[in-house]
Scaffold this motif. Structure first.
Motif, short mmCIF file in Angstrom:
data_model
loop_
_atom_site.label_atom_id
_atom_site.label_comp_id
_atom_site.label_asym_id
_atom_site.label_seq_id
_atom_site.Cartn_x
_atom_site.Cartn_y
_atom_site.Cartn_z
N ASN A 179 2.94 6.11 7.49
CA ASN A 179 3.32 5.46 6.24
C ASN A 179 2.27 5.66 5.19
O ASN A 179 1.10 5.80 5.50
CB ASN A 179 3.43 3.95 6.47
N SER A 180 2.69 5.61 3.95
CA SER A 180 1.68 5.67 2.89
C SER A 180 1.21 4.26 2.59
O SER A 180 1.81 3.28 3.00
CB SER A 180 2.29 6.28 1.65
N HIS A 181 0.16 4.15 1.81
CA HIS A 181 -0.41 2.82 1.53
C HIS A 181 0.56 1.94 0.78
O HIS A 181 0.68 0.75 1.03
CB HIS A 181 -1.69 2.97 0.72
N ILE A 183 3.71 1.94 0.90
CA ILE A 183 4.74 1.42 1.78
C ILE A 183 4.17 0.30 2.63
O ILE A 183 4.88 -0.67 2.94
CB ILE A 183 5.33 2.54 2.64
#
Lengths: 324, 327
Positions: A179-181, A183
């Motif tokens: 996941n990205s930050h 998200i």
């Protein structure tokens, strides 16, 4: 790209894809039909990153002139406009109790893998997921199987040459979710806002229905397998009988020739044996390989399932003992 | 927030005097305040119901699926260079009292100081494609990232009101104002003196989150990435999952125990409802005669062991078959 390195690597899969697949299944395939779609992403060093997906509409009777290819092209073009990776890297499919090792799957995966080397098929099992744990697996065809498919030669000799057993048909690729930050921030928000009670499906003891279904499917497959084996045995017997007959015929021929020679008559011409004794058709081995692969998958599912249930039963026992 | 505009022109302040009847609007020039919509809200509620167009009362509930939010954040991360925000269409179904948003896609658009251009052709095409897969979904409205509603939003909202009756506008605050990503939904209402030029105002709606069961499990799994160092997790295997679930229950139980101890030692005052819940919790463990339980447990365990044995037997059978065939 060196194949060895790639096969050892894992596959990443962003959460958006996971949710989209789940949603697609829930809405569409409530029956036993299979739901399919396309995976999009990138290949990065030794990993395959999947960043988006879109579903394929079901084939219905009244959609006879529906053009799948066009739908796909349109979708990909549109997605490119919004900077979404539009490279095709595979496809996904839902499955019913784990029965996905079919000829159709093999063909599709082969054509994908032929075109794009790193493509995978993601199998999503909605029933197992509803029981408490996300069941998403990724498979590719082994290089050996790829070669056999390329030749399109499924006779027993070719398979024996390739030394393919049912265990070597598909290989599983490990999946990793990233996941990205941003998200992550979204997830914290959701956790705060959505006060939905935690579902403890995973720890429920009442799961014999699932086991029963699995066993039923396994029995069906084993029946098919045994039929296949009977066919093979008949074939073997027929071949050996034919060999014997050929042998006998040759011997009789020779005897006759010797008799004729002793009587001074010209020997009878050698007849073409193969025209007289047509060899029986060897049964197709590919289907039995697929069935064996399917049985293997069922058995593994069942074993996983029983392991979980045993754990749960022992916990229930501990709870009871403490009570008394 | 109040943005008074007559449709079609972007310049903010000009029509404001005409709608001076709505008190808050005159005092709040359009792009200015990120501060609470609270002062603007009170005049909205003072407007009588029948003056509002559309069949829905202001208390409509919007039910969101998590897949939408993930898609929005994802398209925000992939936006073009220089674009401050991203917009897109929301798809879903309408119920009597609520609206359920189940899908979305982003639409390319250009925004500058005085004008905004949205590629409606693209939006239409995408909607057609999506309809092929799920024919039940309708265009419900649109979303935008960013925490403000600007005048451009009004224009875009108008585009969308041509597509859907009474569209919904969803904002996702990706700039993380106030340290949180706030998610809000609005519907537009006309306001102003009837008979004169009407202005438009966005009234907020309640946002709830709806999950399918399987979605819930997917979201749970993904939430675990919040805790891992490099935001990466793998899918765990069978027995580990049971272990994980029981660990969670253990945590919950220890919290409850802590609470009970606190009450006993007098630190926290006792609450009757909580006490009743605890009673029902303890009583839920069924009281079975130990012998009966033993028999039940043993028969279950035997079943499972037998099935495992059979599965192993089958596997060895097919392996054997392979070997024989390949002789």
């Amino acid at each position: 790209m060196d194949r060895g390195i790639w096969l050892a690597g894992g596959r990443e899969n962003e959460r958006r894809v996971v949710l989209k697949i789940i949603k697609h299944y829930q809405e569409e395939g409530q029956g036993t039909e299979v739901v399919q779609g396309v995976l999009l992403g990138l290949v990065v060093e030794d990993r395959l990153e999947i960043t988006n997906c879109f579903p394929f509409p079901q084939h219905t009777e009244d959609d006879a002139d529906f053009d799948e290819v066009q739908y796909q092209m349109e979708m990909m073009r549109s997605l490119r406009h919004v900077n979404i990776d539009h490279l095709h890297v595979g496809w996904y499919q839902s499955t019913y109790y784990g029965s996905f090792v079919t000829r159709a799957l093999l063909d599709s995966q082969f054509s994908y893998q032929h075109a794009i080397e790193e493509s995978v098929v993601l199998i999503y099992d909605p029933i197992k997921t509803a029981q408490g744990s996300l069941s998403l697996k990724a498979y590719r065809l082994t290089p050996k199987l790829m070669e056999v498919c390329k030749e399109k030669d499924f006779s027993p000799e070719a398979l024996k040459k390739g030394n393919i057993t049912f265990e070597h048909m598909f290989e599983e690729v490990p999946i990793v979710i990233k996941n990205s930050h941003l998200i992550n921030v979204l997830m914290w928000e959701l956790e705060k806002k959505s006060a939905v009670a935690d579902k403890h499906e995973l720890l429920s003891l009442a799961s014999s229905n699932h086991l029963g279904k699995n066993l039923q499917l396994l029995m069906d497959r084993v029946d098919e397998m045994s039929q296949d084996i009977v066919k093979y045995n008949t074939y073997m017997r027929n071949t050996s009988k034919q060999q014997q007959q050929k042998h006998q015929y040759q011997q009789r021929r020779q005897q006759e020739n010797m008799q004729r020679q002793s009587r001074g008559e010209p020997p009878l011409p050698e007849e073409d044996l193969s025209k007289l004794f047509k060899p029986p058709q060897p049964p197709a081995r590919m289907d039995s390989l697929l069935i064996a692969g399917q049985i293997n998958t069922y058995c593994q599912n069942i074993k996983e399932f029983t392991a979980q249930n045993l754990g749960k039963l022992f916990m229930a026992q501990a709870l009871q003992e403490y009570n008394n | 927030m109040a943005t008074p505009t007559v449709p079609a022109s972007a310049p903010p302040a000009a029509p404001a005097p005409a709608t001076a009847a709505a008190p808050a609007s005159a005092s709040a020039p359009a792009p200015a305040s990120p501060t609470a919509p609270a002062p603007a809200q009170t005049p909205a509620q003072s407007l009588p119901g029948p003056a509002l167009p559309g069949p829905f009362p202001g208390g409509r509930v919007v039910r969101l699926h998590p897949v939408i939010l993930a898609s929005i954040v994802d398209s925000y991360e992939r936006r073009n260079e220089g674009a401050a925000r991203v917009i897109g269409t929301l798809l879903g179904t309408v119920d009597k009292h609520s609206v359920e948003v189940t899908n979305c896609f982003s639409v390319p658009h250009n925004e500058s100081e005085d004008e905004v251009a949205v590629d409606m052709e693209f939006a239409k095409n995408m909607y057609e494609l999506h309809k092929k897969v799920s024919p039940n979904e309708l265009i419900l409205g649109w979303y935008a990232t960013g925490h403000d509603i600007t005048e451009h939003s009004v224009l875009i909202h108008e585009y969308y009101s041509r597509e859907a009756p009474n569209p919904i506008h969803l904002t996702v605050d990706t700039s993380l104002q106030n340290g949180r990503m706030s998610i809000k939904a609005y519907v537009s209402t006309l306001m102003g003196v009837p008979g004169r030029t009407m202005g438009v105002m966005f009234t907020p709606l309640t946002v709830k989150y709806a999950y399918y069961d399987t979605e819930r499990i997917g979201v749970d799994l993904i939430m675990k990435t919040c805790f891992s160092p490099n935001r990466v997790i793998g899918l765990s295997s069978d027995l580990q999952q049971v272990g994980g679930a029981s660990a969670r229950i253990q945590d919950a139980l220890s919290t409850v125990l802590q609470y009970a101890e606190d009450v006993l030692s007098g630190k926290v005052s006792a609450d009757n409802t909580v006490g009743r819940f605890l009673m029902s919790l303890v009583n839920q463990v069924p009281k079975i005669v130990p012998d009966d339980f033993e028999t039940m447990l043993n028969s279950n365990i035997n079943d499972l062991l037998m099935v495992t044995y059979l599965a192993n037997l089958t596997q060895s059978q097919i392996a054997l078959n392979e070997k024989l065939v390949n002789l």
